[in-house]
Design a protein around this motif. Structure first.
Motif, short mmCIF file in Angstrom:
data_model
loop_
_atom_site.label_atom_id
_atom_site.label_comp_id
_atom_site.label_asym_id
_atom_site.label_seq_id
_atom_site.Cartn_x
_atom_site.Cartn_y
_atom_site.Cartn_z
N ASP A 1 0.81 -1.22 0.00
CA ASP A 1 0.00 0.00 0.00
C ASP A 1 0.85 1.27 0.00
OD1 ASP A 1 1.04 0.04 2.55
OD2 ASP A 1 -0.89 -0.08 3.59
N ALA A 2 2.18 1.12 -0.14
CA ALA A 2 3.12 2.23 -0.20
C ALA A 2 3.13 3.07 1.07
CB ALA A 2 2.84 3.12 -1.42
N SER A 3 2.65 2.52 2.17
CA SER A 3 2.61 3.29 3.42
C SER A 3 3.95 3.33 4.13
CB SER A 3 1.56 2.71 4.36
OG SER A 3 1.89 1.38 4.73
N ALA A 4 4.85 2.41 3.78
CA ALA A 4 6.17 2.38 4.41
C ALA A 4 7.23 2.05 3.37
CB ALA A 4 6.20 1.34 5.53
N SER A 5 8.36 2.77 3.45
CA SER A 5 9.53 2.49 2.61
C SER A 5 10.63 1.96 3.51
CB SER A 5 10.02 3.76 1.91
OG SER A 5 9.08 4.22 0.97
N PHE A 6 11.36 0.93 3.04
CA PHE A 6 12.37 0.32 3.90
C PHE A 6 13.74 0.19 3.25
CE2 PHE A 6 9.17 -2.66 2.31
CZ PHE A 6 9.91 -3.45 1.44
N CYS A 7 13.90 0.60 2.00
CA CYS A 7 15.22 0.64 1.37
C CYS A 7 15.27 1.83 0.42
CB CYS A 7 15.53 -0.64 0.59
SG CYS A 7 15.60 -2.14 1.58
N VAL A 8 16.42 2.46 0.33
CA VAL A 8 16.63 3.52 -0.66
C VAL A 8 16.97 2.86 -2.00
CG1 VAL A 8 18.03 5.52 -1.30
CG2 VAL A 8 17.52 5.07 1.11
N PRO A 9 16.29 3.23 -3.09
CA PRO A 9 16.66 2.67 -4.40
C PRO A 9 18.09 3.08 -4.77
CG PRO A 9 14.50 3.76 -4.48
CD PRO A 9 15.13 4.13 -3.17
N MET A 10 18.87 2.10 -5.22
CA MET A 10 20.24 2.40 -5.64
C MET A 10 20.38 2.36 -7.16
SD MET A 10 22.56 0.40 -2.81
CE MET A 10 24.04 0.49 -3.83
#
Length: 415
Positions: A122-131
């Protein structure tokens, strides 16, 4: 000097560590990147963040998942975790091993499709930065093309005309791809050319929401095109593995290598000829071009780190334009997913990243949500794609097998 909590936070936000020194350890599966981290990336970070030291400590790719899980469960994992896309990393977040970094400065530098690989559904939480992502397409021997008087094809029929010319000359194997390892058939063929037929994200999302099925014509058609490839893949391609195909191309014995940008660094070192690249051909001139611009690598924070402020400072740097430029140029073919604008130095990498300007981007069709059950859709795609090459299944049978497997466990497809 007495420092308040707010002052310390401000120091960290500005990139300096004043309270105490910290050493961060990075977990990764990409041991081949050791020199890039040690010689380029880490020195750049440490120069602007005095007091934070970073140690890149990779594990062999085949051992990474098991070893990382064991270290996380045992409380011995590094501070920073290099993340595979989608479900594997989502599981780590759900188990409490990856921190929620939704409020991280710099995360807004990435488009939604890039962040989606490391977010909850649901895109409510992000857990890694895209590299970085890798871009699919075709790398070719430019010297061979010049020798035979052929040009990059733009349409499917032009592509087969080029293959015919190469075949008739007899000097080169037209296509350097085999079916022995199976995954190449899915990765370098079906999910390479497939977005052209199912309209990229439109078709991928349609499978997720259940409004389309693998047996629909737009998902069968790539198999029909692949079936024609078999005539150009050389003798005994059924016994040809991934490294065999790499060698066939870099030794100058094949003209075209269906692949992705991850090969650029190795090919630059091994090939003795000029190379070029072209995106998946379209059905007819003027059609929209689609590429698989696959979200491949991210990085997150271990919730058990003893250095959360330093780890966040590092992640903010990963989200910066400085890192985007350094990483993309240090590792040609692994493209930053950031919105930052910068010059790509490697000409082959520049050619492939330029396709983002002229083509619509999507990701590998089975990597988000569709491979959570059994049979695993992505693994099933390996088998059926290789079967099409090997004349062990018709395109319609391959698509039906994918659909049957997905329907067995995925509720939106059970209607």
């Amino acid at each position: 000097m007495k420092m308040t909590t707010a002052t310390v936070a401000l120091c960290f936000a500005s990139g300096g560590v004043l309270a105490q020194d910290a050493t961060l350890t990075i977990e990764s599966w990409r041991a081949e990147d050791q020199a890039i981290w040690d010689d380029v990336l880490i020195p750049a970070f440490e120069a602007s963040h005095p007091g934070i030291q970073v140690d890149f400590a990779p594990t062999a790719p085949t051992e990474y998942n098991a070893a990382l899980n064991a270290r996380l469960d045992g409380g011995t994992a590094g501070d920073l975790i290099v993340c595979r896309p989608f479900d594997g990393s989502l599981a780590l977040y759900q188990r409490g091993h990856l921190a929620d970094i939704s409020d991280l400065d710099g995360l807004d530098n990435f488009p939604d499709f890039a962040k989606a690989a490391w977010q909850t559904d649901d895109a409510s939480a992000s857990f890694c930065v895209p590299m970085a992502s890798v871009i699919h397409g075709f790398i070719y021997n430019a010297d061979a093309f010049a020798e035979l008087g052929i040009e990059e094809p733009g349409t499917v029929e032009e592509f087969f005309a080029v293959l015919d010319t190469i075949q008739q000359d007899g000097t080169y194997t037209p296509l350097a791809i085999g079916s022995a390892d199976q995954w190449e058939a899915a990765t370098m063929a079906y999910t390479n050319i497939g977005p052209t037929y199912w309209n990229g994200e439109e078709g991928r999302q349609a499978l997720i929401d259940g409004s389309a099925k693998f047996t629909d014509p737009q998902y069968v058609r790539p198999f029909e095109v692949m079936e024609r490839w078999a005539d150009y893949m050389g003798r005994a391609f059924q016994a040809q593995g991934y490294t065999d195909s790499q060698n066939l191309f870099t030794l100058g014995r094949a003209a075209i290598y269906p692949t992705g940008s991850w090969e650029i660094g190795g090919f630059n070192d091994q090939a003795f000829f000029e190379m070029g690249a072209f995106p998946p051909p379209v059905e007819a001139e003027g059609d929209t071009c689609y590429i698989s611009d696959h979200t491949d690598i991210g990085i997150g924070m271990n919730t058990a780190t003893d250095n959360p402020e330093a780890a966040r400072a590092f992640l903010e740097w990963i989200a910066s334009a400085e890192f985007a430029q350094l990483y993309t140029n240090a590792l040609p073919g692994f493209f930053s997913l950031s919105n930052a604008q910068f010059e790509v130095e490697d000409p082959l990498a520049q050619e492939m990243i330029s396709w983002r300007e002229e083509c619509e981007s999507t990701i590998r069709v089975a990597h988000q949500i569709l491979s959570r059950g059994e049979p695993n859709t992505w693994n099933n795609m390996w088998t059926v794609s290789a079967n099409v090459f090997n004349d062990a299944a018709t395109p319609a049978e391959a698509a039906a097998a994918l659909q049957q497997g997905l329907e067995a466990w995925y509720e939106p497809q059970q209607n």
